[in-house]
Write a protein that holds these residues in place. Structure first.
Motif, mmCIF file in Angstrom:
data_model
loop_
_atom_site.group_PDB
_atom_site.id
_atom_site.type_symbol
_atom_site.label_atom_id
_atom_site.label_comp_id
_atom_site.label_asym_id
_atom_site.label_seq_id
_atom_site.Cartn_x
_atom_site.Cartn_y
_atom_site.Cartn_z
ATOM 1 N N PRO A 180 0.791 -1.230 0.000
ATOM 2 C CA PRO A 180 0.000 0.000 0.000
ATOM 3 C C PRO A 180 0.822 1.279 0.000
ATOM 4 O O PRO A 180 0.262 2.373 0.002
ATOM 5 C CB PRO A 180 -0.795 -0.104 1.304
ATOM 6 C CG PRO A 180 0.135 -0.841 2.218
ATOM 7 C CD PRO A 180 0.883 -1.828 1.348
ATOM 8 N N SER A 181 2.153 1.168 0.001
ATOM 9 C CA SER A 181 2.967 2.361 0.210
ATOM 10 C C SER A 181 3.246 3.200 -1.031
ATOM 11 O O SER A 181 3.423 4.418 -0.910
ATOM 12 C CB SER A 181 4.304 1.959 0.857
ATOM 13 O OG SER A 181 4.992 1.039 0.034
ATOM 14 N N PRO A 182 3.318 2.649 -2.252
ATOM 15 C CA PRO A 182 3.712 3.493 -3.396
ATOM 16 C C PRO A 182 2.729 4.634 -3.644
ATOM 17 O O PRO A 182 1.528 4.504 -3.417
ATOM 18 C CB PRO A 182 3.721 2.504 -4.573
ATOM 19 C CG PRO A 182 3.878 1.162 -3.964
ATOM 20 C CD PRO A 182 3.161 1.241 -2.653
ATOM 21 N N ARG A 183 3.273 5.733 -4.121
ATOM 22 C CA ARG A 183 2.451 6.873 -4.520
ATOM 23 C C ARG A 183 1.963 6.642 -5.941
ATOM 24 O O ARG A 183 2.742 6.279 -6.823
ATOM 25 C CB ARG A 183 3.262 8.160 -4.455
ATOM 26 C CG ARG A 183 2.446 9.418 -4.747
ATOM 27 C CD ARG A 183 3.351 10.638 -4.823
ATOM 28 N NE ARG A 183 2.567 11.850 -4.971
ATOM 29 C CZ ARG A 183 2.243 12.656 -3.979
ATOM 30 N NH1 ARG A 183 2.651 12.370 -2.759
ATOM 31 N NH2 ARG A 183 1.532 13.739 -4.183
ATOM 32 N N VAL A 184 0.683 6.827 -6.172
ATOM 33 C CA VAL A 184 0.132 6.676 -7.506
ATOM 34 C C VAL A 184 0.517 7.895 -8.332
ATOM 35 O O VAL A 184 0.249 9.039 -7.941
ATOM 36 C CB VAL A 184 -1.399 6.520 -7.466
ATOM 37 C CG1 VAL A 184 -1.976 6.496 -8.874
ATOM 38 C CG2 VAL A 184 -1.776 5.246 -6.716
ATOM 39 N N THR A 185 1.189 7.669 -9.440
ATOM 40 C CA THR A 185 1.588 8.766 -10.314
ATOM 41 C C THR A 185 0.637 8.818 -11.501
ATOM 42 O O THR A 185 0.268 7.796 -12.068
ATOM 43 C CB THR A 185 3.024 8.573 -10.813
ATOM 44 O OG1 THR A 185 3.138 7.304 -11.482
ATOM 45 C CG2 THR A 185 3.997 8.590 -9.648
ATOM 46 N N VAL A 186 0.265 10.038 -11.872
ATOM 47 C CA VAL A 186 -0.689 10.228 -12.958
ATOM 48 C C VAL A 186 -0.096 11.192 -13.970
ATOM 49 O O VAL A 186 0.181 12.348 -13.650
ATOM 50 C CB VAL A 186 -2.039 10.782 -12.443
ATOM 51 C CG1 VAL A 186 -3.002 11.011 -13.604
ATOM 52 C CG2 VAL A 186 -2.643 9.838 -11.421
#
Length: 475
Positions: free
Chosen positions: A154-160
């Motif tokens: 659950p730790s990664p940052r979602v990049t958009v």
């Protein structure tokens, strides 16, 4: 093989590459995430198809808010067991909230699933599929377990970054300004499956909004589990620097609304979903000043009983909820509201339920969504005795739903005879010759018209009303 057909969106991407079909359950955030996933696969040469039996990869983007939502996913996976036997190369993936909550349990209940991917890992799905295919081709990985992939960190940052995609979201699109939730409502699984709040930088949000408008979006719904808490996690400038926008120098939702107000071609700004504890004077002022902000807010009360609200750990009392509504309506007198309600929460008495009935009638909601309490594994309330009998829950659900419909009908009927400016979003389902859209107050409007009007704004004189929307004729 004959499999169910799901409408993902009109017009899948053409091409000769492998085919993807995505089935989306649940909230608007899931719909947005499905678009992000589709965009990443299309960038790798995949094409989107409308039918499951044409797909090389089928992904289920899942919801875990209620047990029924999860069981629907397992039901569809069961239907695909025969297809998987007939086509061993078919890849089946489960992503989203169910995947994050259940993890290995998904494989245990549906052994033919290949990939289980959580809420912060879906951006890596193209790489996961390539890894799976490589494992299948490697003669050294013979056991079935080697052909399964679990990605739920659950730790990664979602990049958009959608700048290289083609916008396909239609006249009304979604844009997530944040992810996760830092609240601890005892009935809710969202913090456990979505993680802590991560707000996106304001310039990144504006860039995506401009890209959407250039692609044909006329309305943008800003998404967040508690969208009006946007910016609370962002760092304030160092001490001594000039004050920036928002509270204590941090950008807040009011700044996002004002930034999008300046985008040419954008007609409407919508918000989903707000929390009463984060309603501020700054937000109310931005709504009043920005004429692109719809005069409609989803502001869930959940209950009118202070005792139940404490048990839910909602962070406000019924009196504070009233004061937040007063603050908003003082700034925007014609504001329309919707609310979610839960009946049968552990310990709810008839007096507690009556308080919900009273609050609902007092505020005057244009929409009301009523749910029977459903204990969810992994939530704090799941450890409490579910002590309201099922028959009582059913009876209270029916009563509050009827009250919500009466309240909505009163709000809807007040629009009869008035002319509203409707943003046309498409056809009205199976009702041929009818279009659907929404006025500036967020209320659904149906009227006769041609599909070529999609994305346009037209004036409609309201002639009919129901608890669920308005109907009229074009002026």
């Amino acid at each position: 093989m004959s499999l169910p057909r799901f409408a993902t969106r009109a017009g899948g991407a053409a091409g000769s590459g492998p085919a993807l079909h995505v089935v989306t359950f649940g909230c608007q955030m899931n719909k947005y995430d499905s678009l992000l996933v589709e965009g990443r696969f299309v960038a790798r040469g995949w094409r989107l198809v409308e039918a499951m039996d044409e797909a090389d990869l089928i992904l289920f983007n899942t919801c875990s808010v209620r047990e029924h939502a999860e069981e629907r996913v397992y039901s569809w996976l069961g239907e695909l067991r025969r297809a998987k036997r007939a086509r061993p190369d078919l890849v089946l993936g489960v992503m989203g909230c169910l995947a994050q909550r259940a993890e290995e349990e998904v494989f245990a209940r549906a052994a033919h699933v290949d990939i289980v991917c959580g809420t912060r890992q879906f951006q890596n799905l193209p790489d996961l599929v390539e890894e799976l295919v490589a494992r299948r081709a490697d003669p050294r990985s013979g056991q079935a377990a080697a052909h399964r992939l679990l990605a739920t960190d659950p730790s990664p940052r979602v990049t958009v970054d959608r700048s290289r995609e083609v916008y396909t979201g239609g006249p009304a699109g979604y844009l997530a300004v944040m992810r996760g939730c830092d609240l601890s409502c005892t009935f809710c699984i969202v913090p456990a499956v979505r993680g802590r709040v991560v707000s996106r930088p304001l310039p990144e949000i504006v860039a995506e909004a401009r890209w959407m408008v250039e692609g044909g979006a006329r309305a943008i719904t800003l998404l967040g589990q508690t969208v009006n808490s946007y910016g609370a996690d962002l760092l304030a400038p160092p001490s001594g620097t000039p004050r920036g926008p928002g509270r204590r120098g941090r950008p807040d939702l009011a700044d996002v609304i004002r930034a999008l107000q300046g985008i040419d071609g954008l007609a409407r700004i919508r918000l989903v979903t707000l929390h009463p504890a984060y309603v501020t004077a700054s937000l109310a002022q931005a709504l009043a000043e920005c004429d692109k902000a719809e005069r409609f807010l989803p502001l869930p009360a959940q209950s009118g009983s202070d005792a139940v609200l404490r048990g839910m750990k909602r962070g406000y009392t019924s009196d504070l909820y009233r004061r937040r509504v007063d603050l908003l309506r003082a700034a925007v007198p014609d504001l329309e509201l919707s609310s979610d309600w839960i009946v049968g929460f552990p310990g709810e008495t008839e007096e507690d339920f009556a308080a919900s009935e009273a609050l609902l009638a007092e505020i005057g909601f244009a929409q009301g969504f009523v749910f029977k309490y459903d204990p969810r594994p992994g939530t704090p309330a799941a450890g409490r005795a579910d002590d309201v009998p099922a028959a009582v829950k059913k009876e209270r659900h029916a009563r509050l739903l009827a009250a919500a419909e009466r309240a909505a009908l009163l709000r809807m009927e007040s629009w009869i005879g008035r002319t509203v400016t409707v943003l046309v979003e498409g056809g009205a389902g199976r009702r041929k010759g009818l279009l659907r859209g929404a006025g500036m107050h967020g209320l659904p409007v149906a009227f006769p018209g041609e599909e070529s009007l999609g994305g346009a704004t037209v004036r409609v004189r309201v002639g009919e009303a129901s608890p669920y929307g308005l109907a009229g004729t074009r002026v």
